[in-house]
Design a protein around this motif. Sequence first.
Motif, PDB file in Angstrom:
ATOM      1  N   LEU A  70       0.861  -1.168   0.000  1.00  0.00           N
ATOM      2  CA  LEU A  70       0.000   0.000   0.000  1.00  0.00           C
ATOM      3  C   LEU A  70       0.902   1.225   0.000  1.00  0.00           C
ATOM      4  CD1 LEU A  70      -2.811   1.303   0.361  1.00  0.00           C
ATOM      5  CD2 LEU A  70      -2.462   1.089   2.831  1.00  0.00           C
ATOM      6  N   ALA A  71       0.790   2.059  -1.029  1.00  0.00           N
ATOM      7  CA  ALA A  71       1.614   3.259  -1.137  1.00  0.00           C
ATOM      8  C   ALA A  71       0.779   4.468  -0.738  1.00  0.00           C
ATOM      9  CB  ALA A  71       2.144   3.420  -2.559  1.00  0.00           C
ATOM     10  N   LEU A  72       1.316   5.237   0.200  1.00  0.00           N
ATOM     11  CA  LEU A  72       0.633   6.419   0.721  1.00  0.00           C
ATOM     12  C   LEU A  72       1.503   7.645   0.465  1.00  0.00           C
ATOM     13  CD1 LEU A  72      -0.302   4.799   4.137  1.00  0.00           C
ATOM     14  CD2 LEU A  72      -1.860   5.190   2.216  1.00  0.00           C
ATOM     15  N   SER A  73       0.871   8.727   0.052  1.00  0.00           N
ATOM     16  CA  SER A  73       1.572   9.973  -0.248  1.00  0.00           C
ATOM     17  C   SER A  73       1.754  10.810   1.010  1.00  0.00           C
ATOM     18  CB  SER A  73       0.736  10.810  -1.213  1.00  0.00           C
ATOM     19  OG  SER A  73       1.280  10.802  -2.481  1.00  0.00           O
ATOM     20  N   VAL A  74       2.925  11.415   1.119  1.00  0.00           N
ATOM     21  CA  VAL A  74       3.166  12.451   2.123  1.00  0.00           C
ATOM     22  C   VAL A  74       3.679  13.675   1.382  1.00  0.00           C
ATOM     23  CG1 VAL A  74       3.536  10.870   4.057  1.00  0.00           C
ATOM     24  CG2 VAL A  74       5.482  11.581   2.684  1.00  0.00           C
ATOM     25  N   GLY A  81       1.817  -7.469   8.890  1.00  0.00           N
ATOM     26  CA  GLY A  81       2.687  -7.943   7.825  1.00  0.00           C
ATOM     27  C   GLY A  81       2.423  -7.323   6.467  1.00  0.00           C
ATOM     28  N   HIS A  82       1.597  -6.276   6.408  1.00  0.00           N
ATOM     29  CA  HIS A  82       1.354  -5.587   5.142  1.00  0.00           C
ATOM     30  C   HIS A  82       2.513  -4.632   4.856  1.00  0.00           C
ATOM     31  CE1 HIS A  82      -2.642  -7.224   5.117  1.00  0.00           C
ATOM     32  NE2 HIS A  82      -2.919  -6.645   6.272  1.00  0.00           N
ATOM     33  N   ARG A  83       3.011  -4.675   3.627  1.00  0.00           N
ATOM     34  CA  ARG A  83       4.089  -3.764   3.254  1.00  0.00           C
ATOM     35  C   ARG A  83       3.493  -2.397   2.949  1.00  0.00           C
ATOM     36  NH1 ARG A  83       8.403  -3.370  -1.638  1.00  0.00           N
ATOM     37  NH2 ARG A  83      10.211  -2.893  -0.346  1.00  0.00           N
ATOM     38  N   ILE A  84       4.076  -1.386   3.567  1.00  0.00           N
ATOM     39  CA  ILE A  84       3.626  -0.007   3.399  1.00  0.00           C
ATOM     40  C   ILE A  84       4.749   0.787   2.739  1.00  0.00           C
ATOM     41  CG2 ILE A  84       2.778   2.078   4.579  1.00  0.00           C
ATOM     42  CD1 ILE A  84       0.942  -0.374   4.937  1.00  0.00           C
ATOM     43  N   GLU A  85       4.366   1.636   1.800  1.00  0.00           N
ATOM     44  CA  GLU A  85       5.308   2.551   1.159  1.00  0.00           C
ATOM     45  C   GLU A  85       4.825   3.967   1.434  1.00  0.00           C
ATOM     46  OE1 GLU A  85       6.894   3.738  -3.342  1.00  0.00           O
ATOM     47  OE2 GLU A  85       5.360   2.198  -3.110  1.00  0.00           O
ATOM     48  N   LEU A  86       5.727   4.819   1.903  1.00  0.00           N
ATOM     49  CA  LEU A  86       5.438   6.249   1.966  1.00  0.00           C
ATOM     50  C   LEU A  86       6.197   6.887   0.818  1.00  0.00           C
ATOM     51  CD1 LEU A  86       5.611   7.299   5.725  1.00  0.00           C
ATOM     52  CD2 LEU A  86       3.638   6.609   4.356  1.00  0.00           C
ATOM     53  N   ALA A  87       5.522   7.735   0.050  1.00  0.00           N
ATOM     54  CA  ALA A  87       6.117   8.330  -1.143  1.00  0.00           C
ATOM     55  C   ALA A  87       5.951   9.845  -1.142  1.00  0.00           C
ATOM     56  CB  ALA A  87       5.464   7.738  -2.393  1.00  0.00           C
ATOM     57  N   VAL A  88       6.995  10.515  -1.592  1.00  0.00           N
ATOM     58  CA  VAL A  88       6.979  11.972  -1.771  1.00  0.00           C
ATOM     59  C   VAL A  88       7.185  12.231  -3.255  1.00  0.00           C
ATOM     60  CG1 VAL A  88       8.137  14.148  -1.244  1.00  0.00           C
ATOM     61  CG2 VAL A  88       7.981  12.382   0.503  1.00  0.00           C
ATOM     62  N   ASN A  89       6.251  12.911  -3.878  1.00  0.00           N
ATOM     63  CA  ASN A  89       6.366  13.237  -5.296  1.00  0.00           C
ATOM     64  C   ASN A  89       7.426  14.318  -5.502  1.00  0.00           C
ATOM     65  OD1 ASN A  89       4.396  11.447  -6.241  1.00  0.00           O
ATOM     66  ND2 ASN A  89       2.780  12.865  -5.658  1.00  0.00           N
TER      67      ASN A  89
END
Length: 178
Positions: free
Chosen positions: A86-90, A129-137
């Motif tokens: 799951l990729a979430l934006s910051v 155990g869910h892989r999390i991604e935090l992403a900055v554009n």
Amino acid sequence: MKIEQIHHVAYRCKDAKETVEWYGKYLNMDFILAIAEDEVPSTKAKDPYMHIFLDAGKGSILAFFEIPNSPPMGRDPNTPEWVQHLALSVATMDEMMSVKAKLEADGINVLGPTDHTLFKSIYFFDPSGHRIELAVNVGTPEMNKKLDAVKWEMLEEWSKTKRAPKHADWMHEKARSS
């Protein structure tokens, strides 16, 4: 018909209370709703569950089900761990790096930041155990236009060869050289 937005995305969790607390502590997500039933409304299965909903920003909802009468959670053994995430934006690198520091201070392993040219991201796992991604554009309109111009050609080539087309190779040049 055109989809307006994702209403919510739902995953299974090991413990609903732990999940609400963890996402609140590390990702500052507000707990907005809980639904619990002994019967699944869509299937009528007699299977008690707790369904929790978290605010993922700008109308996005992240939901989880705790289903205690089902076998323990597992992963698809044929899918690599890095694929499903799951990729979430910051908004900023500073925010992302602050979350990274907080996670690491509590002993949570964090990978990255990884430079994807259009965005930079970090990766870690939640308590279920869910892989999390935090992403900055960090991409530019020019980069997006360049990728948009080759997307169909890339898809066609992939469809025929099942080999990675090289049209957007420039995106990970930095990552390959480091």
